[in-house]
Motif scaffolding. Sequence first.
Motif, short mmCIF file in Angstrom:
data_model
loop_
_atom_site.label_atom_id
_atom_site.label_comp_id
_atom_site.label_asym_id
_atom_site.label_seq_id
_atom_site.Cartn_x
_atom_site.Cartn_y
_atom_site.Cartn_z
N LEU A 291 -25.90 -29.69 -21.71
CA LEU A 291 -25.51 -30.64 -22.08
C LEU A 291 -26.42 -31.68 -22.97
CD1 LEU A 291 -23.43 -32.86 -21.85
CD2 LEU A 291 -24.61 -33.89 -19.86
N SER A 292 -27.53 -31.38 -22.62
CA SER A 292 -28.88 -32.05 -23.60
C SER A 292 -28.73 -31.56 -24.99
CB SER A 292 -30.14 -31.94 -23.02
OG SER A 292 -30.81 -30.52 -23.11
N ASP A 293 -28.56 -30.18 -24.89
CA ASP A 293 -28.29 -29.31 -26.37
C ASP A 293 -27.26 -29.98 -27.11
OD1 ASP A 293 -30.61 -27.94 -25.64
OD2 ASP A 293 -29.32 -25.95 -25.14
N ARG A 294 -26.12 -29.88 -26.34
CA ARG A 294 -24.59 -30.43 -26.95
C ARG A 294 -24.91 -31.90 -27.44
NH1 ARG A 294 -19.82 -28.41 -25.68
NH2 ARG A 294 -19.34 -29.81 -27.46
N ILE A 295 -25.77 -32.86 -27.01
CA ILE A 295 -26.01 -34.06 -27.10
C ILE A 295 -26.59 -34.24 -28.40
CG2 ILE A 295 -26.84 -36.25 -26.39
CD1 ILE A 295 -26.01 -35.76 -23.66
N GLY A 296 -27.63 -33.08 -28.47
CA GLY A 296 -28.46 -33.05 -29.67
C GLY A 296 -27.86 -32.34 -30.87
#
Length: 438
Positions: A357-362
Amino acid sequence: MREAMMNRYFTTLTGVLTLLSGLGAAPLLAAGPMESVRPTPRTAPILAAVVAETKAAAPEIEGDDAGLRAWVRAFRPRALAEGIVAELFDRTLDTVRYDEEIIRRDRNQSEFTKTVWDYLGTATSDLRVQNGGKALAQWQRTLEDIEAKYGVEKEVVTAIWGLESAYGSFRGSDHVINSLATLAYDARRAAFFEAELINALRILQAGDVEADQMRGSWAGAMGHTQFMPSSFLAHAVDWDGDGRRDIWGDDPSDALASTAAYLKHFGWTEGQPWGIEVALPEGFDYLLADRSIIKSAEEWTALGLTQLNGTALEAHGPASVLLPAGADGAAFLIYDNFTVIENYNTADAYVIGVGHLSDRIGGAGPIQQSWPRDDRALSFDERIELQTLLTEAGFDTEKIDAKIGPLTVNAVRRYQQARGLVPDGYAPPRLLERLRKE
């Protein structure tokens, strides 16, 4: 008599009795594509021990307000001996009431029965990614300042916020003191919840929040990022400088900073990914897909691992290979930051969820490799049966607890090796079917 019973115990007992009698099958998950026939076991004492252990772990408790008030009176000297002021104790616990619903929920917590890909489908859905981008944009200056101080990337803090409370939308509405008192009165995990209740009283005593505003989940986790009282006392910070560590209010600043402080405490490495998707070479030795086997990027590259585009691995630090769905699913190299996130929740699916999720938000895209979507998760009964049959076959799981942790994964590997199967440690229903036939 209270009717709220221990579904987990009865589910397990049903499966055990079915195995012992050979009369039929216990209930399956709704997602199960076919019935699962339970054979008569070859070592009944193992299963009998499971029944006794499960019953001892979750005894039925008769509770009511009178019983809880009696418990509070007995608990008072212990709390005061821990430094809780008598006036605060009396004022705060005078109004607690036994909450049968909390005990019912504690008894009947559903086992994690989703596959990792189903879990990620919810945890990292397009909507959650979009909402994460909006939340990060709204609080960007705060999150950037928090990142500068603690060295924890703003996307990671935002992702935990997203999974724990949907970016503050669902912080919990239960009175924490009442929840913890009810759970401490209950004998199943009394010591843990007594300690958390004392910690909650310490928070009130410090003036961080009023008792009626101290709300959270039924189990006592609180605020935007769901800290238990002990974690709050150890790691919460007053980011906005108002003299209170307020993780409950509409302003999430203190909660977000506290989460970053928590991750920093457990060793977060700034700039290091939690993990990356990797391509495994043909003929890869799946015995190397073990958390205890840690190698450098150069060593993994020498063994044929590459990035998905075929280029050499970048040096992010020592890493191990994780195959959350076995040889037919996505492969990851995971780093020390994976272990740091585990301090929030030890489930691999949760850690991958936070990281992805952090990767996708980034701005990153979805996981690219496929999953074995024809598989389903084993039910609680089936995991008990898997461990039992492995142990009977000479591949001791050491515990029969329905938890597919490292001990069971290693037992599965040994079984797979002995039977000429790919030793990836993954246990889908088809592996259980094979064990049943032996």
